[in-house]
Design a protein around this motif. Structure first.
Motif, PDB file in Angstrom:
ATOM      1  N   PRO A  58      -7.806   6.403  31.480  1.00 40.88           N
ATOM      2  CA  PRO A  58      -7.270   6.495  32.952  1.00 40.88           C
ATOM      3  C   PRO A  58      -5.591   5.651  32.998  1.00 40.88           C
ATOM      4  O   PRO A  58      -4.811   6.338  33.261  1.00 40.88           O
ATOM      5  N   THR A  59      -5.615   4.576  32.052  1.00 41.14           N
ATOM      6  CA  THR A  59      -4.269   3.958  31.949  1.00 41.14           C
ATOM      7  C   THR A  59      -3.284   4.773  31.133  1.00 41.14           C
ATOM      8  O   THR A  59      -2.090   5.005  31.780  1.00 41.14           O
ATOM      9  N   ARG A  62      -2.177   7.893  33.179  1.00 42.47           N
ATOM     10  CA  ARG A  62      -1.201   7.291  34.195  1.00 42.47           C
ATOM     11  C   ARG A  62       0.337   7.121  33.693  1.00 42.47           C
ATOM     12  O   ARG A  62       1.170   7.728  34.288  1.00 42.47           O
ATOM     13  N   ARG A  63       0.262   6.328  32.709  1.00 36.57           N
ATOM     14  CA  ARG A  63       1.659   6.092  31.984  1.00 36.57           C
ATOM     15  C   ARG A  63       2.314   7.627  31.730  1.00 36.57           C
ATOM     16  O   ARG A  63       3.501   7.653  31.548  1.00 36.57           O
ATOM     17  N   ARG A  66       0.227  11.583  34.871  1.00 34.13           N
ATOM     18  CA  ARG A  66      -0.860  12.033  35.457  1.00 34.13           C
ATOM     19  C   ARG A  66      -1.337  11.105  36.456  1.00 34.13           C
ATOM     20  O   ARG A  66      -1.793   9.922  36.166  1.00 34.13           O
ATOM     21  N   LEU A  67      -1.553  11.579  37.793  1.00 32.78           N
ATOM     22  CA  LEU A  67      -2.208  10.866  38.783  1.00 32.78           C
ATOM     23  C   LEU A  67      -3.584  10.695  38.919  1.00 32.78           C
ATOM     24  O   LEU A  67      -4.013   9.703  39.142  1.00 32.78           O
ATOM     25  N   VAL A  68      -4.286  11.783  38.429  1.00 34.56           N
ATOM     26  CA  VAL A  68      -5.773  11.825  38.546  1.00 34.56           C
ATOM     27  C   VAL A  68      -6.234  11.811  36.924  1.00 34.56           C
ATOM     28  O   VAL A  68      -5.673  12.255  36.246  1.00 34.56           O
ATOM     29  N   PRO A  69      -7.062  10.785  36.615  1.00 35.87           N
ATOM     30  CA  PRO A  69      -7.545  10.622  35.218  1.00 35.87           C
ATOM     31  C   PRO A  69      -8.234  11.818  34.727  1.00 35.87           C
ATOM     32  O   PRO A  69      -8.662  12.677  35.565  1.00 35.87           O
ATOM     33  N   GLU A 361       0.090   9.200  25.524  1.00 35.66           N
ATOM     34  CA  GLU A 361      -0.124   9.124  26.956  1.00 35.66           C
ATOM     35  C   GLU A 361       0.241  10.468  27.713  1.00 35.66           C
ATOM     36  O   GLU A 361      -0.200  11.110  28.478  1.00 35.66           O
ATOM     37  N   ALA A 365      -1.881  13.336  29.641  1.00 31.69           N
ATOM     38  CA  ALA A 365      -1.715  13.806  30.915  1.00 31.69           C
ATOM     39  C   ALA A 365      -1.354  15.305  31.099  1.00 31.69           C
ATOM     40  O   ALA A 365      -1.084  15.828  32.198  1.00 31.69           O
TER      41      ALA A 365
END
Length: 379
Positions: A58-59, A62-63, A66-69, A361, A365
């Motif tokens: 998820p982290t 997000r980096r 992407r807002l949703v994992p 990342e 995403a």
């Protein structure tokens, strides 16, 4: 062998790399949205194991913007897939385990897990692919059968895609000696339907293999992925009949890119089914008129040692996230034109580890494209 086994977890069985908990983690990770074989390997290398990589997803996404994992299967869903495989007599084999084909493991996009139904013994022997036209001529099918029978008699396992025509002729002729069929979909979705009897025979006397989820319905874009496994498992690929721009020529191209030998059977210039094979010969493929032509080239390659297995569970690693300035420099160098990763390291002034984290990342995403070995581009 695995390291860092969780307390109370049963260890790997004979010839296995992973314990039950690790196998579930590997399955969940490779089935995660936007995680392909290359991304899987990078995650394992960066985080030391699948469990730690799953926690970091998820982290990382997000980096990457992407807002949703990305969607990750639950443990229950992974257990359900393994149970579905068991119901049809199949199992998961991990890269580095005894039944994982050594030639396939050499690819940088080799699937970390394959679904296997059948005899693991055939997957440990040297393989040669035979592919060709679905609307094959009688002469083409006859030659493919003779070639497959002679190769099997000489100790080679024949690999193909279970399709009509040349594929089916090659599988049928090599049943007694050993043959492997590769699915484009999941093992519970055999295709084409008219080859069900042949598919059952291949699974009984040889093995059938897939990298897809067990119930996956094959789509048109899944067949090139299937073809890469046919060529990747083989030391060389023989194209018996293939028209220009056919799927068999895709397999031949993939074989050449993977460093495999490409063989072609010549045909009449009047037959469009020979157009592709004749062009392959003009481009440097080895001309084949008998199994001896293939055996002579491939025998010195058989038995070569494969690469080291992916470490099932290494020491915990906490890769440092690049700073915002470093991330901006790396992303700013990317665009729709493929760029070599080495150039990103050189031009950004960042370390290779920092570049790999940023690419990871972006990949998670859904913003990164990997068109070829060592190259990346933004989608």
């Amino acid at each position: 062998m695995s390291r860092g086994k969780p307390p109370g977890t049963a260890g790997p069985g004979p010839g296995e790399l992973l314990g039950p908990a690790q196998r579930l983690d590997w399955l969940r990770l490779i089935r995660t949205e936007n995680v392909g074989p290359r991304t899987f390997r990078t995650l394992i290398n960066q985080f030391g194991g699948a469990a730690a990589a799953l926690d970091a997803l998820p982290t990382l996404a997000r980096r990457g913007g992407r807002l949703v994992p990305p969607r990750t299967p639950t443990r229950e869903e992974a257990e359900a897939e393994m149970a579905a495989l068991a119901r049809i007599g199949a199992r998961l084999v991990a890269m580095g385990e005894a039944d994982y084909p050594s030639a396939l493991a050499q690819l940088d996009d080799a699937p970390p897990l394959i679904c296997v139904r059948g005899r693991g013994e055939v997957l440990r022997r040297p393989m040669v692919g035979i592919v060709g036209a679905r609307n094959a001529s009688a002469a083409g099918r006859t030659f493919a059968a003779r070639l497959a029978r002679d190769l099997a008699a000489a100790g080679w396992v024949v690999v193909s895609g279970l399709a009509r025509g040349i594929d089916a002729a090659a599988h049928e002729a090599s049943l007694d000696g050993g043959t492997v069929g590769v699915f484009a979909g999941g093992l519970a979705r055999p295709y084409p339907p008219e080859n069900l009897k042949l598919i059952e025979a291949v699974a009984d006397m040889g093995a059938v293999v897939s990298e897809m989820p067990v119930a996956w319905e094959p789509r048109a874009r899944d067949f090139p992925r299937r073809n890469r496994l046919v060529s990747g498992m083989s030391l060389g690929v023989v194209v018996v009949e293939a028209a220009e721009r056919s799927g068999s020529l895709i397999t031949a191209r993939l074989a050449a890119e993977q460093g495999r030998e490409v063989f072609a059977v010549p045909g009449s210039p009047l037959d469009p089914r020979a157009g592709g094979t004749n062009r392959l010969i003009k481009q440097g493929a080895t001309l084949v008129t008998a199994a001896a032509d293939v055996i002579e080239v491939l025998t010195p390659m058989a038995g070569q040692a494969g690469p080291e297995a992916i470490e099932a569970d290494g020491p915990p690693i906490e890769p440092a996230a690049p700073g915002e300035d470093a991330r901006a420099r790396i992303v700013g160098l990317l665009g729709p034109v493929p760029t070599f990763i080495d150039d990103l390291v050189r031009l950004s002034g960042c370390t290779a580890a920092e570049v790999q984290i940023v690419l990871l990342e972006l990949d998670l995403a859904g913003r990164l494209d990997r068109p070829g070995t060592g190259r990346v581009a933004l989608k």
